[in-house]
Scaffold this active site. Structure first.
Site, PDB file in Angstrom:
ATOM      1  N   ILE A   1       1.273  -1.132  -0.057  1.00  0.00           N
ATOM      2  CA  ILE A   1       0.451   0.054  -0.028  1.00  0.00           C
ATOM      3  C   ILE A   1       0.848   0.977   0.139  1.00  0.00           C
ATOM      4  O   ILE A   1      -0.142   2.043  -0.382  1.00  0.00           O
ATOM      5  CB  ILE A   1      -1.090   0.238   1.529  1.00  0.00           C
ATOM      6  CG1 ILE A   1      -2.233  -0.989   1.173  1.00  0.00           C
ATOM      7  CG2 ILE A   1      -1.699   1.421   1.018  1.00  0.00           C
ATOM      8  CD1 ILE A   1      -2.310  -1.366  -0.181  1.00  0.00           C
ATOM      9  N   GLY A   2       1.970   1.053   0.480  1.00  0.00           N
ATOM     10  CA  GLY A   2       2.677   2.314  -0.037  1.00  0.00           C
ATOM     11  C   GLY A   2       4.111   2.657   1.212  1.00  0.00           C
ATOM     12  O   GLY A   2       5.459   2.236   0.746  1.00  0.00           O
TER      13      GLY A   2
ATOM     14  N   HIS B   1      -2.470  -4.426  10.852  1.00  0.00           N
ATOM     15  CA  HIS B   1      -2.193  -3.621  12.230  1.00  0.00           C
ATOM     16  C   HIS B   1      -2.248  -4.593  13.417  1.00  0.00           C
ATOM     17  O   HIS B   1      -2.458  -3.838  14.126  1.00  0.00           O
ATOM     18  CB  HIS B   1      -4.398  -2.698  12.898  1.00  0.00           C
ATOM     19  CG  HIS B   1      -4.969  -1.925  11.251  1.00  0.00           C
ATOM     20  ND1 HIS B   1      -5.180  -2.500  10.328  1.00  0.00           N
ATOM     21  CD2 HIS B   1      -4.497  -0.302  11.401  1.00  0.00           C
ATOM     22  CE1 HIS B   1      -5.467  -1.314   9.533  1.00  0.00           C
ATOM     23  NE2 HIS B   1      -4.943  -0.681  10.697  1.00  0.00           N
TER      24      HIS B   1
END
Ligand code: GLN
Ligand code: ZN
Length: 767
Positions: free
Chosen positions: A443-444, A706
């Protein structure tokens, strides 16, 4: 006398003293006595600050050790079984366990036999998060926590006139969720109200005259049974002693206006900053015995109040209401930074435009004073100053920039439209990118290690030269690229080592933003955010990311994704201007980021991701306002993304899973690929895709970043198979559900190894 009051004050402290004390307590370096002493000192200080500013009725009950909703849950005895102390009353340790999970478990995830924390969720449309009360079907309520009464005594001992603040019974039930079985929360109301009765009786016995009961849900679309419950509840509570002020905020009462105005209580507060249209209608609906509190100073932003404008309205109300008029901020000042005076390094012009909580109290008091003694020298001086500031601001070169205005005026529909429809683009992109089926990516961000943060600090402190800092970041990028190559990922990222925060990083490079040093606002518990301030028209003086991405692309033959934050997210996580609509600010941001997109493309970047993490949280509280928001938010994204050639692939990322409401608008953003969160909900999200066939490519997150848990490849393959039943495989991507910056490298690599293996297995099955 038009009484000046405040609905609540920030508790965190102007130097974030509460944050520091809480964290020291959790680490074991500050004992409970020490922590309580910090709390008591802050409360005393905050009452005094408000009193000195001229506030006549001071709030009590706005202080919370972690969150006011959590404190209220303890007061009412809403303590889930897993946290209930074996004997005796709950203590601060109970409260912190409910907030953070049982001891030995910092992350809030259930492990080590520790009870998992209560869920955190956004407080209406703010960036504050509250702990969601959990209700069992046989829920009992009993007064269990005396904090409010103790604080009332504390304030009385200091000689203050106070107004305790309570979360109202309907709002409290609304905010909670049912546990165990599904039932109508309203069934709990009859059991809940006697405890409110007890609280009101005790406060009255303490000599309290007024109590503020917050019922912000009156500004939402309410089902009929909830409307009826309001009447029932307050008909019962009216028998209890004390005068009651119902406080509403964050929006207009709309269809609940008659209901709210006629509840059998002594006063009503409405938010005229967010919903000015409620005035003067409210005057005709309000019974003649009631106090009306008008929220005219914005509690949610950092701009100084235009006193003339506020006063004009208040004068009108004062003629009608006389003593029954009260003056207040629009909502609790919890959502505003504490004290502008602390900003010793802010330039004088900008500082003169701003007001934080302390200054807002002063504004409220001045407005009250201006109604009583309009000729007083102090009032005259303040009005003259306010006028001068408004005029200077309107004329300032910082605000209106001709180039930006000209560009806005030149926007045409075609600028928000890709050259070809998705099917055409998709074919060209396939040829151009040569990716395998089920392409893998991330995602980055990669782990923000201590070394990275130290390098950034050293650079900001001038201890590292620009060249040394660039080399430190380049070495992080080399590492990230090497790891990704070894893992066999298909589309790489540079890792975002150089970014402190996905909004601030860009805001710092745009013209039109300003930054405070102490403008902290509590987000949850000890966590605070310091949003950048949009001051004037926004533009991009120079490329922001191109050098980093070009460097990263130079290290690999695989496609390197350019990584940007989108206009809606930039806006939502900043303090916006009040003199132009949000959609105009979004459009300015869109044009600035569009330039960056085009520069990246020109630098040879084939894939560009534009993150819109805050797209859904921007949804207005009332459904009737959704369409308008979704239209401009979607348009801003399209304006950002649509300048590129068909071959250039645009990605977007959103980190949440409640898509059902907005899936059509997300499709209308027309990103070629969207990566989203799904793993925590076991691909439940994909139900949205059953009703609506999402037309472009999707990467439903296959593992939860998470959590430190590393799922095995079979688990991820299982999720992918599930996804493949809803989304055609040709349009499916494989990725984690969000950025990896909060994780450590070992777990990151372990999880990505398994992810790549899962993708390969699926490819084999499908071949
Ligand atoms: N690209 C960002 C990252 O990976 C996205 C973060 C987010 O969506 N919150 O960190
Ligand atoms: Zn995310």
């Amino acid at each position: 006398m038009a009484l000046s009051h405040s609905l609540g004050f920030p508790r965190i402290g102007r130097d974030r003293e509460l944050k520091k004390a809480l964290e020291a307590h959790w680490q074991g370096t500050l004992d409970e006595t020490g922590l309580r002493a910090v709390g008591q000192r802050l409360r005393a200080e905050h009452w005094q600050l408000q009193k000195d500013a001229g506030i006549e009725l001071l709030p009590v009950g706005d202080f919370a050790w972690y969150d006011q909703v959590l404190g209220h849950s303890l007061a009412l005895g809403v303590i889930p079984e897993r946290f209930r102390p074996a004997a005796g009353k709950p203590g601060l340790d109970t409260l912190f366990a409910m907030a953070r999970g049982a001891v030995g478990n910092q992350s809030g995830h259930s492990c080590c036999g520790g009870a998992h924390a209560q869920e955190l969720t956004k407080w209406f449309d703010t960036n504050y998060h509250y702990l969601v009360p959990e209700f069992a079907v046989d829920q009992q309520f009993a007064l269990s926590w005396g904090q409010l009464f103790e604080e009332v005594d504390e304030a009385h001992a200091l000689g203050h006139a106070v107004k305790p603040v309570l979360i109202g019974p309907l709002t409290y039930l609304w905010l909670g969720k049912t546990k165990g079985s599904d039932f109508n929360k309203l069934e709990l109301l009859e059991r809940l109200l006697p405890v409110y009765g007890e609280i009101l009786q005790r406060l009255a016995a303490q000599g309290v005259e007024w109590v503020q009961i917050d019922e912000p849900i009156l500004a939402l679309d309410l089902p009929q049974d909830w409307k009826n419950a309001f009447e029932r509840a307050y008909n019962l509570l009216q028998r209890e002693p004390g005068k009651k002020l119902i406080a509403t905020y964050f929006g207009g009462l709309g269809d609940n206006l008659g209901l709210a105005a006629n509840l059998p209580v002594d006063g009503l507060h409405i938010d005229l900053v967010r919903a000015p249209e409620q005035y003067p209608t409210i005057l005709d609906r309000l019974p003649a015995y009631k106090v009306l509190s008008l929220g005219v100073v914005n509690g949610r932003n950092v701009w100084r109040c235009d006193l003339d404008k506020a006063l004009e309205l208040l004068r009108h109300a004062h003629e009608r209401l006389g003593e029954r008029l009260w003056v207040a901020p629009s909502c609790s000042l919890l959502h505003s930074p504490v004290d502008l005076e602390r900003e010793d390094q802010l330039d004088a012009e900008l500082k003169s435009w701003l007001a934080f909580a302390v200054q807002k109290c002063r504004e409220v008091a001045l407005l009250g004073q201006a109604l009583e003694t309009p000729q007083a020298a102090e009032v005259q001086a303040a009005l003259a100053q306010s006028r001068a500031v408004q005029a200077a601001r309107a004329a300032s070169k910082r605000i209106h920039k001709a180039e930006v205005q000209a560009r806005l005026a030149a926007i045409r529909p075609r600028h928000a439209q890709r050259q070809s429809p998705f099917a055409t683009r998709s074919a060209k992109q396939r040829a151009h990118l040569q990716l395998p089926p089920l392409p893998t990516t991330s995602i980055g961000s990669f782990p923000q290690t201590a070394a990275i943060r130290l390098a950034r600090q050293a650079f900001k402190a001038g201890k590292l030269s620009a060249a040394e800092y660039a080399e430190a970041m380049h070495s992080e990028i080399r590492h990230a690229v090497e790891v990704q190559e070894n893992l066999g990922l298909d589309v790489l990222v540079h890792g975002e080592a150089e970014r402190n925060d996905m909004v601030e990083y860009f805001a710092e490079q745009l013209d039109g933003y300003a930054f405070t040093r102490f403008g902290w606002v509590q987000s949850y518990g000890s966590r605070c955010v310091k949003p950048a301030v949009i001051v004037g028209d926004l533009s991009r003086p120079r490329a922001m990311t191109v050098d980093w991405i070009r460097y990263a692309q130079g290290l690999t033959a695989k496609p390197m994704k350019g990584m940007l934050t989108g206009p809606v997210t930039m806006l939502m996580w900043s303090f916006p201007r009040e003199d132009v609509p949000r959609e105009v600010q979004a459009r300015q941001l869109a044009l600035a980021i569009r330039d960056e997109v085009l520069d990246l493309e020109a630098a040879g970047v084939k894939i560009i991701q534009i993150d819109e993490a805050a797209f859904r949280e921007g949804l207005p509280l009332r459904r009737a306002a959704w369409r308008g928001y979704l239209d401009w938010a979607t348009e801003a994204f399209r304006l950002t993304a649509s300048g590129v050639r068909d071959e250039t692939q645009i990605h977007t990322h959103m980190c949440y899973s409640e898509f059902n409401d907005v899936i059509e608008s997300i499709a209308a953003m027309d990103a070629d690929v969207i990566t989203i969160e799904t793993s925590r909900s076991d691909m439940q999200l994909l139900e949205a895709f059953e009703r609506f066939a999402y037309p472009n490519e999707i990467g439903p997150g296959v593992y939860d970043i998470h959590s430190p848990r590393v799922p095995d490849s079979a688990e991820m393959a299982g999720l992918l198979r599930k996804a493949a039943t809803r989304i055609p495989v040709e349009r499916l991507w494989v990725n984690p559900d969000c950025g990896l910056k909060t994780r450590a490298w070992p777990e990151t690599e372990a999880a990505l190894v398994n992810m790549v293996a899962a993708a390969r297995q699926l490819r084999a099955e499908l071949a």
